[in-house]
Design a protein around this motif. Sequence first.
Motif, PDB file in Angstrom:
ATOM      1  N   ARG A   1      19.306  32.117  12.118  1.00  0.00           N
ATOM      2  CA  ARG A   1      19.427  33.520  12.287  1.00  0.00           C
ATOM      3  C   ARG A   1      18.584  34.209  12.917  1.00  0.00           C
ATOM      4  O   ARG A   1      18.684  35.123  13.898  1.00  0.00           O
ATOM      5  N   VAL A   2      17.252  33.685  13.015  1.00  0.00           N
ATOM      6  CA  VAL A   2      16.263  34.214  13.931  1.00  0.00           C
ATOM      7  C   VAL A   2      16.608  34.206  15.376  1.00  0.00           C
ATOM      8  O   VAL A   2      16.655  35.221  16.140  1.00  0.00           O
TER       9      VAL A   2
ATOM     10  N   GLU B   1      19.147  36.650  15.907  1.00  0.00           N
ATOM     11  CA  GLU B   1      18.580  38.005  16.085  1.00  0.00           C
ATOM     12  C   GLU B   1      18.145  38.238  17.717  1.00  0.00           C
ATOM     13  O   GLU B   1      18.112  39.405  18.131  1.00  0.00           O
ATOM     14  N   ARG B   2      17.355  37.222  18.134  1.00  0.00           N
ATOM     15  CA  ARG B   2      16.839  37.450  19.478  1.00  0.00           C
ATOM     16  C   ARG B   2      17.948  37.748  20.579  1.00  0.00           C
ATOM     17  O   ARG B   2      17.489  38.685  21.344  1.00  0.00           O
TER      18      ARG B   2
ATOM     19  N   SER C   1      20.708  39.209  19.927  1.00  0.00           N
ATOM     20  CA  SER C   1      21.148  40.673  19.754  1.00  0.00           C
ATOM     21  C   SER C   1      20.247  41.954  20.400  1.00  0.00           C
ATOM     22  O   SER C   1      20.475  42.495  20.982  1.00  0.00           O
TER      23      SER C   1
ATOM     24  N   ASP D   1      10.415  43.417  16.694  1.00  0.00           N
ATOM     25  CA  ASP D   1      10.201  41.635  16.530  1.00  0.00           C
ATOM     26  C   ASP D   1       9.279  41.529  15.591  1.00  0.00           C
ATOM     27  O   ASP D   1       9.501  40.761  14.651  1.00  0.00           O
TER      28      ASP D   1
ATOM     29  N   ARG E   1      10.643  42.368  12.071  1.00  0.00           N
ATOM     30  CA  ARG E   1      11.556  41.213  11.520  1.00  0.00           C
ATOM     31  C   ARG E   1      10.827  40.127  11.071  1.00  0.00           C
ATOM     32  O   ARG E   1      11.116  39.229  10.065  1.00  0.00           O
TER      33      ARG E   1
ATOM     34  N   SER F   1      10.945  38.585   7.441  1.00  0.00           N
ATOM     35  CA  SER F   1      11.526  37.327   7.226  1.00  0.00           C
ATOM     36  C   SER F   1      10.667  36.319   6.336  1.00  0.00           C
ATOM     37  O   SER F   1      10.848  35.407   5.662  1.00  0.00           O
TER      38      SER F   1
ATOM     39  N   ASN G   1      18.482  40.300   9.962  1.00  0.00           N
ATOM     40  CA  ASN G   1      19.120  40.355  11.087  1.00  0.00           C
ATOM     41  C   ASN G   1      18.651  41.417  11.997  1.00  0.00           C
ATOM     42  O   ASN G   1      18.132  42.633  11.367  1.00  0.00           O
ATOM     43  N   VAL G   2      18.761  41.483  13.219  1.00  0.00           N
ATOM     44  CA  VAL G   2      18.247  42.596  14.120  1.00  0.00           C
ATOM     45  C   VAL G   2      19.537  43.027  14.860  1.00  0.00           C
ATOM     46  O   VAL G   2      20.438  42.248  15.559  1.00  0.00           O
ATOM     47  N   LYS G   3      19.831  44.372  14.770  1.00  0.00           N
ATOM     48  CA  LYS G   3      21.034  44.880  15.556  1.00  0.00           C
ATOM     49  C   LYS G   3      20.613  46.428  15.990  1.00  0.00           C
ATOM     50  O   LYS G   3      20.394  47.190  15.078  1.00  0.00           O
TER      51      LYS G   3
ATOM     52  N   VAL H   1      16.219  46.396  11.977  1.00  0.00           N
ATOM     53  CA  VAL H   1      16.211  45.530  11.301  1.00  0.00           C
ATOM     54  C   VAL H   1      17.045  45.428  10.051  1.00  0.00           C
ATOM     55  O   VAL H   1      16.910  46.370   9.074  1.00  0.00           O
TER      56      VAL H   1
END
Length: 323
Positions: free
Chosen positions: A51-52, A55-56, A58, A166, A169, A173, A187-189, A193
């Motif tokens: 997932r990380v 996220e990066r 995104s 970053d 997140r 996490s 997630n990051v979007k 976060v």
Amino acid sequence: MSFLPLRKIFLFLFFTTALASCVTKKKFDDLSARKSKLDLDIAACEKAMARVQAERKSLAAELAELQSTNQKMVKDSTETGVALRKTRKLYAELNGTYDKLIKNHERLMSNSASESTRLSADLARREAELLTSKNQIDKLSADLKTREERLNEMERVLAEKDKAVDNLRNKVSNALLGFKSNDLTVNVKNGKVYVSLSEQLLFKSGSTKVDPKGQEALQKLAQALRDQQEVNVLVEGHTDDVPVSKGTMGMKDNWDLSVLRATEITRILTSAGLTPERVTPSGRSKYVPVAQNTSADQRSLNRRTEIILTPKLDELFQILEKN
């Protein structure tokens, strides 16, 4: 990164201990259960790493969008520079004309008074044009400098914002690392976060009372956010498309269920240390699904609570609003 070496170590220790101590069947069953739990924890860690990485990706897309804004400002500055160069060229031409007029004026001083008056008026007009051009050059130079300063400031703020998102997140996490991936994701979007918690972690079916395991996750999240004063917290309750049973705790529909669950989570977060001014509860009912409501598994994905963490971007907005 892989947790396979760690898994092998656990298996080695497990079987070595079991064989060396000649344990009873009950102890052996107990060790087997502990091994299964460790396998689940390792799988959760592997999914968290996946997932990380998503996220990066995104975050990189969002950075590209912000860089597009930068490029537009660079284009505007380029156009200003072109105008500046044209004005300077005109200034040089006018200067040359001015010198020629001076020479002509000196040569024609012996001419009639009317001709001399006409040339004097023309000379005065040219001097006024030169002064106007000089003022334009000064203004364009100042405007170009201001734009360059704004570009530099925006790049600095964007870099700080990316770093803040970053770090946020990673902190969230790490705080929630002990929970199963199918119960909780980070997630990051769009520069925010998103902490998504499943219904099975938080609530029993149709209930608005958070289970102890869910309370533990929310308290850990609140603890991670206590010192993040520049982060606003939005709590969104989501349901599937199955209507609420009539008379369920006085609720009429899924709107009531999603709002009441979001409000209950907000109470837990603020009781755990977050200031109420930073936390906003909202209910989205069934209208923002993440999966089709065509099977039990898909509906379970839609029954969730999303906690959206948004860093304040006041400084960036102030830069964008400047003329």
